[in-house]
Scaffold this active site. Sequence first.
Site, PDB file in Angstrom:
ATOM      1  N   ASN A   1      -4.882  -6.733  10.346  1.00 36.99           N
ATOM      2  CA  ASN A   1      -5.852  -5.575  10.230  1.00 36.99           C
ATOM      3  C   ASN A   1      -5.994  -5.041   8.752  1.00 36.99           C
ATOM      4  OD1 ASN A   1      -7.541  -3.763  10.746  1.00 36.99           O
ATOM      5  ND2 ASN A   1      -6.250  -2.503  12.259  1.00 36.99           N
TER       6      ASN A   1
ATOM      7  N   GLU B   1       0.783   9.713  13.094  1.00 33.22           N
ATOM      8  CA  GLU B   1      -0.131   8.993  14.308  1.00 33.22           C
ATOM      9  C   GLU B   1       0.641   8.630  15.503  1.00 33.22           C
ATOM     10  OE1 GLU B   1      -2.493   6.725  10.636  1.00 33.22           O
ATOM     11  OE2 GLU B   1      -2.071   5.851  12.566  1.00 33.22           O
TER      12      GLU B   1
ATOM     13  N   CYS C   1       0.662  -3.378   4.710  1.00 29.65           N
ATOM     14  CA  CYS C   1       0.710  -2.148   5.900  1.00 29.65           C
ATOM     15  C   CYS C   1       0.390  -0.778   5.040  1.00 29.65           C
ATOM     16  CB  CYS C   1       2.145  -1.935   6.277  1.00 29.65           C
ATOM     17  SG  CYS C   1       2.466  -0.522   7.188  1.00 29.65           S
TER      18      CYS C   1
ATOM     19  N   CYS D   1       6.537   5.930   5.136  1.00 32.98           N
ATOM     20  CA  CYS D   1       7.500   4.742   5.482  1.00 32.98           C
ATOM     21  C   CYS D   1       8.114   4.347   3.963  1.00 32.98           C
ATOM     22  CB  CYS D   1       7.085   3.541   5.941  1.00 32.98           C
ATOM     23  SG  CYS D   1       8.327   2.327   6.300  1.00 32.98           S
TER      24      CYS D   1
ATOM     25  N   SER E   1      10.885  -1.474  16.785  1.00 35.87           N
ATOM     26  CA  SER E   1      10.318  -2.702  15.946  1.00 35.87           C
ATOM     27  C   SER E   1      11.221  -2.286  14.574  1.00 35.87           C
ATOM     28  CB  SER E   1       8.995  -2.495  15.664  1.00 35.87           C
ATOM     29  OG  SER E   1       8.453  -3.455  14.990  1.00 35.87           O
TER      30      SER E   1
ATOM     31  N   CYS F   1      -1.401   0.989  12.080  1.00 43.26           N
ATOM     32  CA  CYS F   1      -0.175   1.373  11.108  1.00 43.26           C
ATOM     33  C   CYS F   1      -0.649   2.232  10.231  1.00 43.26           C
ATOM     34  CB  CYS F   1       0.239   0.000  10.777  1.00 43.26           C
ATOM     35  SG  CYS F   1       0.351  -1.127  11.846  1.00 43.26           S
TER      36      CYS F   1
ATOM     37  N   GLY G   1       6.557   4.307  10.033  1.00 39.77           N
ATOM     38  CA  GLY G   1       7.664   4.718   9.862  1.00 39.77           C
ATOM     39  C   GLY G   1       8.501   3.499  10.189  1.00 39.77           C
TER      40      GLY G   1
ATOM     41  N   CYS H   1       2.544   4.311  21.449  1.00 43.64           N
ATOM     42  CA  CYS H   1       2.835   3.881  20.165  1.00 43.64           C
ATOM     43  C   CYS H   1       3.370   4.928  19.549  1.00 43.64           C
ATOM     44  CB  CYS H   1       1.793   2.929  19.720  1.00 43.64           C
ATOM     45  SG  CYS H   1       2.390   2.244  17.855  1.00 43.64           S
TER      46      CYS H   1
ATOM     47  N   CYS I   1       5.789  -2.696   2.608  1.00 46.37           N
ATOM     48  CA  CYS I   1       5.402  -3.726   2.997  1.00 46.37           C
ATOM     49  C   CYS I   1       3.834  -3.803   2.499  1.00 46.37           C
ATOM     50  CB  CYS I   1       5.259  -4.002   4.394  1.00 46.37           C
ATOM     51  SG  CYS I   1       6.917  -4.072   5.021  1.00 46.37           S
TER      52      CYS I   1
ATOM     53  N   LEU J   1       8.912 -10.289  11.177  1.00 44.83           N
ATOM     54  CA  LEU J   1       9.084 -11.414  10.392  1.00 44.83           C
ATOM     55  C   LEU J   1       8.183 -11.788   9.356  1.00 44.83           C
ATOM     56  CD1 LEU J   1      11.882 -12.979  10.192  1.00 44.83           C
ATOM     57  CD2 LEU J   1      10.702 -14.796  11.340  1.00 44.83           C
TER      58      LEU J   1
HETATM   59  N1  SAH Z   1       8.448  -0.464  10.315  1.00 44.77           N
HETATM   60  C1  SAH Z   1       8.528  -1.143  11.619  1.00 44.77           C
HETATM   61  C2  SAH Z   1       7.600  -0.607  12.592  1.00 44.77           C
HETATM   62  C3  SAH Z   1       6.225  -0.027  12.175  1.00 44.77           C
HETATM   63  S1  SAH Z   1       4.946  -1.150  12.115  1.00 44.77           S
HETATM   64  C4  SAH Z   1       8.445  -2.627  11.466  1.00 44.77           C
HETATM   65  O1  SAH Z   1       7.875  -3.143  10.256  1.00 44.77           O
HETATM   66  O2  SAH Z   1       8.542  -3.117  12.458  1.00 44.77           O
HETATM   67  C5  SAH Z   1       4.566  -2.103  13.371  1.00 44.77           C
HETATM   68  C6  SAH Z   1       4.196  -3.443  13.302  1.00 44.77           C
HETATM   69  O3  SAH Z   1       2.738  -3.621  12.585  1.00 44.77           O
HETATM   70  C7  SAH Z   1       4.869  -4.128  12.115  1.00 44.77           C
HETATM   71  O4  SAH Z   1       5.311  -5.739  12.736  1.00 44.77           O
HETATM   72  C8  SAH Z   1       4.137  -4.342  11.152  1.00 44.77           C
HETATM   73  O5  SAH Z   1       4.589  -5.412  10.301  1.00 44.77           O
HETATM   74  C9  SAH Z   1       2.890  -4.355  11.405  1.00 44.77           C
HETATM   75  N2  SAH Z   1       1.648  -4.126  10.565  1.00 44.77           N
HETATM   76  C10 SAH Z   1       1.758  -3.267   9.755  1.00 44.77           C
HETATM   77  N3  SAH Z   1       0.467  -3.239   8.914  1.00 44.77           N
HETATM   78  C11 SAH Z   1      -0.260  -4.192   9.627  1.00 44.77           C
HETATM   79  C12 SAH Z   1      -1.732  -4.636   9.158  1.00 44.77           C
HETATM   80  N4  SAH Z   1      -2.391  -4.049   8.353  1.00 44.77           N
HETATM   81  N5  SAH Z   1      -2.165  -5.506  10.275  1.00 44.77           N
HETATM   82  C13 SAH Z   1      -1.319  -6.109  11.228  1.00 44.77           C
HETATM   83  N6  SAH Z   1      -0.045  -5.934  11.396  1.00 44.77           N
HETATM   84  C14 SAH Z   1       0.457  -4.696  10.803  1.00 44.77           C
END
Ligand code: SAH
Length: 392
Positions: free
Chosen positions: A325, A117, A144, A137, A226, A368, A192, A130, A141, A250
């Site tokens: 989200n 995407e 996500c 990925c 990021s 994401c 990713g 973006c 996490c 973080l």
């Molecule tokens: N892998 C990288 C970049 C991709 S995600 C990273 O983790 O930084 C970009 C941002 O969106 C990251 O800070 C991630 O933690 C956040 N993110 C992922 N899922 C989310 C969600 N459901 N709600 C809010 N932020 C989210």
Amino acid sequence: MTILPVIPTSLDQPDAVATKRRPSMPPRHLADLDLAARQAAVKSLGEPAFRAKQISTHYFGRLVRDVDAMTDLPAASRARLTDDLLPTLLTPVRELACDDGATRKTLWRLHDGSLVESVLMGYPDRVTACVSSQAGCGMACPFCATGQQGLTRNLSIAEIVDQVVYLAGVAASGAVTGAPPRLSRVVFMGMGEPLANYPRVIEAVRRLTTPAPEGLGLSQRHITVSTVGLVPAIHRLTAEDLNVTLALSLHAPDDDLRDELVPVNQRWKVAEVLDAAFDYAARTGRRISIEYALIRDVNDQPWRADLLGKLLRGKLAHVNLIPLNPTPGSKWDASPKPVEREFVRRLREAGVSTTVRDTRGREIDGACGQLAAGELTEASAGGAAADAEVAQ
Ligand code: SAH
């Protein structure tokens, strides 16, 4: 059971892990190459070297991706050049717009069937793309949507660059309501983990920031990479001659919770990852962005705001709070607004600059991996959308 991330053993890790769909890297594209290599490529096709500059000017300078629209190329050469340097890398499966046309999301199918995407976001003074750096990925996490899919494969340099060139073309057409027609910023916050696809992401950044016709000519300062916090890769990025903004996801100031929310923390702890990020800030002079998704009753307690404030006080850092989200079926939710306000207040009181990210594209699964996750579910239910569509 704890979900473990796929931690790259080397920054130049292999391109793909085995999955049912047999992911494979795409054919070579001109955006994979610098200008000299493009010249060598056209010469090996029996074309004059200046053709490399011609097609590069079309692609990067005029945002033309279709060789048939490059009317100054001899018709007889076009098929040859397309096959060799302009293969189709991205096919739109869905295009969705919301926020009155100021946010547009594209779901792409890659040559091997993988889905990724990109999102285009317009503001009165700028347009931001973006982009995704991997299909899926491996960082796992749990909040996500992409993290739930696992890693399919790394994107090639050109698959990353082509997302931006396409979106720059959309912006240039005036399709982004209330925003200037020039795309000026890129954030690697799509699908990713950019630093797990390190060499290609760095080359993509170079291509995006080299002046046309070799590249797109964006400012390095307007690119944000990021990361979950792959410490050796942050060190390596610090040593590059790049002035990009580093964002660190973080999400928790303490190891107990971060071990769960960002499983790679089991390998590199909060103190270590912050040190690496502070070192990046010190070496580049660029403020780092600390990403923190606020999750109700999970990481939004006042004491965690205070601890985060203590860790960041006096550092070249900015906190970007993201209202969670929720992904479909998730047990987690965004924090209530009063809790969010208190979190912001405490950070600011500690002298840490803090903003709350706007929640662009919520109604189009803007966050994401949610669009691709939805598509995968539909596909497995036998109902995949075959054609591109634009929902206004
Ligand atoms: N892998 C990288 C970049 C991709 S995600 C990273 O983790 O930084 C970009 C941002 O969106 C990251 O800070 C991630 O933690 C956040 N993110 C992922 N899922 C989310 C969600 N459901 N709600 C809010 N932020 C989210």
